[in-house]
Design an enzyme around this catalytic site. Structure first.
Site: not given
Length: 576
Positions: A139, A214, A238
């Protein structure tokens, strides 16, 4: 009649205003140039991936890429370890597939070209870690040396970090090869996946749906088959939203089970609602293998704040029947028909397998959402969050929220009072955004501790091992998460409690679910409930997951429960 001559002060003021506009224009032009450069770098990276993958295929036409991509992580790892599958075959198979998924969904922000160098330095006969030769995706907000951690902010472009996060250091020591970074929503505080720099990431299963956030880029890449193992973060769901929306598995550990050193937060310094870093993969056994690799001496020595708890194989491999609590709704966000059915069907499978299912009465979730979670996240009234957006070109879909963060407490109090009779949930959100004094914050922390103790006491009273819970789904239409922040109630509760939670896909949306959704009204029958019904709609065939919860520091038991659910669902589908 003689024309009036402008006074000297007027001329000076006009000139100053013009100069100010000119400076602002130059600054904005500079920022847009940085955005353009970041996009061009992204495209160059994808072209480099394409060139490298095509070159390998031309030189090795007999390598069966499809066969490699069909292997689970444990199978793939075993073949690499015993020498029957060269690491470069695996790397370039995933490089080509990742490129395809990136073109389809816009999930990759950066190709880490040094991964090819790391691959070349992978020598036969050297000491092999548990993830030896495994390409992994990372990420955007997890630091990788020499690369930006942008969080969707223009100000973070061209600011490569000096050191790998502890997570990435341990992955490399275990032989893994980080090869791409993936997209996130601006600021991370969203469960969609879009920002001004790289744009919208789409769900690989249906492009009109969000991949979640996210860690949305991770969800899209793994869900599309372009990565076998990836890593994201979770402060309100997330990791879990992208996993559930894209039909894969994820584990949100207890907040400090894995190191967060070198992992960038959307709200730095916030401690009321616990964030965690964790893995995402297609199946539970892959998550377990990952945790075995990460919970090692390197993790504990590189970050001494992480408790030295190695992976407990005995707990994970146990076959003892479980005593499982469950609930179908939190009485705050009405579950979609598919969500409710997912819990019911999973409960039935578990009972038929010999486990004991016990109803768990969830209470005061609305209070937890407003007064513990939202108030905890924005205990400073949103001031720290607001600072992230200073000088940015665009505020995305957070305009109203950021305006609220700028607003003085007395106006928030007034707005909360005015809206309470008409839109009580909005009133509570506004009230929870008030800035707290130090004394109020300490009181809040005490209240969060007490709520956790009460939850555990209820758990212990029922003598539970684990808990089965709904997971928001199916994937919402793109753009809707920004309108539906209240729908994080099913996930954020366990960040507030700091319990380990896993997500396992268990079913698909049916025509019957869609028909039943037409009667969806919600518990409040307000604008949010009506909007959520629209966001759920037209999702036939999309995956729906459940959450598997354990008590703090019991990740192995959480994974064992996830594995049980996954196995039973797989058996059922094979019979059908």
């Amino acid at each position: 009649m003689r024309a009036a001559v402008p006074s000297v002060p007027a001329v000076l003021c006009g000139s100053a205003g013009l100069l100010l506009l000119l400076l602002r224009w130059r600054r904005w032009r500079g920022l847009w140039r940085k955005v353009k450069e970041a996009r061009e770098r992204q495209e160059r990276g994808l072209e480099q991936m394409d060139k490298a993958a095509r070159s390998f295929r031309q030189q090795h036409p007999s390598v069966n890429m499809v066969s490699i991509l069909s292997l689970s992580l444990p199978e793939l790892s075993k073949k690499i370890q015993d020498g029957s599958l060269p690491p470069e075959h695996v790397f370039y198979a995933y490089l080509g597939k990742a490129l395809q998924i990136a073109r389809e969904t816009n999930c990759i922000t950066e190709y880490m070209e040094e991964s090819e160098t790391q691959l070349q330095h992978t020598k036969p006969g050297e000491k092999k870690g548990l993830l030896y030769g495994v390409p992994v995706s990372i990420k955007d907000s997890i630091n990788c040396q020499g690369h930006d951690s942008m969080l969707g902010f223009v100000k973070n472009i061209d600011k490569p970090v000096a050191e790998d996060s502890v997570l990435v250091q341990v992955l490399k020591r275990q032989g893994a090869i980080p090869f791409v970074k993936t997209n996130v929503p601006q600021s991370l505080i969203s469960y969609d996946c879009s920002n001004l720099i790289f744009g919208q990431t789409c769900n690989p299963l249906l492009y009109t749906r969000t991949p979640g956030g996210s860690s949305g880029g991770e969800g899209a890449l793994i869900g599309g088959g372009g990565s076998i193992l990836g890593f994201g973060t979770d402060v309100g769901g997330s990791l879990r939203f992208p996993a559930a929306f894209c039909g894969i598995c994820a584990l949100k550990p207890t907040g400090n089970r894995l190191s967060k050193k070198g992992v960038i937060s959307g709200i730095s310094g916030q401690k009321s609602v616990t964030a965690a870093v964790g893995p995402m993969a297609k199946d539970v056994e892959s998550l377990a293998l990952c945790m075995r690799a990460l919970l090692c001496e390197d993790m504990f020595s590189l970050d001494s704040t992480v408790p030295p708890l190695p992976f407990n194989e005995e707990v994970y491999s146990s076959t003892q029947p479980l005593r499982i609590g469950y609930y179908e709704t939190d009485f705050f966000t009405m579950p979609s028909p598919a969500m409710r059915r997912a819990v019911r069907e999973t409960k039935q499978l578990l009972e038929e397998a010999g486990h004991t299912l016990v109803p768990f009465e969830l209470t005061n979730v609305d209070y937890s959402v407003y007064n513990l979670c939202l108030r905890g996240m924005f205990a400073d009234g949103g001031a720290t969050f607001l600072k992230n957006f200073e000088g940015e070109l665009e505020k995305g879909s957070l305009g109203v929220f950021l305006w609220l963060a700028k607003t003085p407490n007395w106006i928030k109090t007034l707005l909360s009072w005015i809206t309470k009779p008409f839109v009580p949930r909005l009133s509570n959100v506004i009230r929870s955004m008030r800035a707290n004094t130090v004394e109020e914050l300490w009181s809040l922390h005490h209240e969060i501790e007490e709520s956790c103790h009460q939850f555990i006491a209820q758990w212990k009273k029922l003598n539970l091992d684990v808990m089965l819970c709904p997971m928001l789904g199916p994937a919402l239409l793109i753009g809707y998460p920004a309108k539906l922040s209240v729908a994080v109630s099913y996930t954020m509760l366990y960040n507030s409690l700091d319990f380990p939670v896993g997500v396992v896909p268990v079913t698909l949306v049916t025509d019957e679910d869609e028909e039943e959704l037409k009667n969806y009204r919600g518990y409040f029958q307000d604008w949010w409930d009506r909007t959520l019904a629209k966001a759920f709609s037209s999702a036939e065939g999309m995956p729906v997951a459940v959450q598997c919860v354990a008590l703090p520091w019991q990740e192995e038991l959480c994974l064992r429960f996830m594995k049980e659910v996954e196995t039973l669902v797989t058996k059922k589908n094979m019979i059908v």
